[in-house]
Design a protein around this motif. Sequence first.
Motif, PDB file in Angstrom:
ATOM      1  N   HIS A  26       7.908   1.816  -0.423  1.00 47.79           N
ATOM      2  CA  HIS A  26       8.476   0.572   0.082  1.00 47.79           C
ATOM      3  C   HIS A  26       9.119  -0.257  -1.030  1.00 47.79           C
ATOM      4  N   ASP A  70       0.809  -1.217   0.000  1.00 51.87           N
ATOM      5  CA  ASP A  70       0.000   0.000   0.000  1.00 51.87           C
ATOM      6  C   ASP A  70       0.845   1.272   0.000  1.00 51.87           C
ATOM      7  N   ASP A  71       2.170   1.127  -0.094  1.00 46.23           N
ATOM      8  CA  ASP A  71       3.054   2.293  -0.083  1.00 46.23           C
ATOM      9  C   ASP A  71       4.109   2.110  -1.173  1.00 46.23           C
ATOM     10  N   GLU A  72       4.051   2.945  -2.205  1.00 44.47           N
ATOM     11  CA  GLU A  72       4.992   2.819  -3.317  1.00 44.47           C
ATOM     12  C   GLU A  72       6.440   2.984  -2.869  1.00 44.47           C
TER      13      GLU A  72
END
Length: 262
Positions: free
Chosen positions: A159, A155-157
Amino acid sequence: MTTRIGLVGGSGALGGALSEALLQQKPFADLELWISNRSGAAPELASHKNVNVTSDNQQLVAACDIVILSVPPAQFKALEIEASGKLVMSVMAGITIDDIAKATGATRIVRAMSSPAAAKGLAYSPWVANAEVTPEDRAVVYKIFSAAGKTDELDDEAHLDHFTAMTGPVPGFVAYYAQCMVDHAVKQGIAPDIADRAVRQLFLASGRMLAEEAATPAEQVQAMVDYAGTTAAGLTNMIESDLSEAISEGLLAAAEKAKKMS
């Protein structure tokens, strides 16, 4: 309906591995695969049916519903493709979803990281989708990366840069640790070929046990420490050293490099 997937750069190390995974694992019974590369030829795929090879990236885009970008990041700006209306997936390190949207005109975009281990069904491929990607798109993405190994949606680019460092380079950092062990054995007078064979077998067995057993890596380390044997002595020394910090710093350096590739 035929599933048409195109791999831009599909003859490179990563693109070729994904091609092999799709052809060997057959996640789509009706797959038509397109490959684009500079030569317009891929003799290694000649035995497969429903494989088309071209040197024209735009021809591939026009023919396919799903386009996977697998070129070196430095070559991304030179692609010059128009992919509006397509599901565009990228396995290029450091190239952001915004970068891809601006350069291709695509609105449904998935950014991922994988590795050449995909050819053996052993890759780990995390991915992030933008808001326009549909549930049907997500199902397709999951099928593609499951053919290559294990996969998760993030859910977090941001990462992805860390996964580029951790799981993209196969064997990468693991090979360096193995090299250190081989070098140590040789310094103790063990024949290099025997040291090499022993350490390769150790990493093969360790990889399988880590993959198959329920215990986490931390739990397995603690179990060895609690046993209080020879391995515990070595692990205790390593835990008390700055080894963990050095590994973290190396991974951060790799992630920082990925960020700068955009």
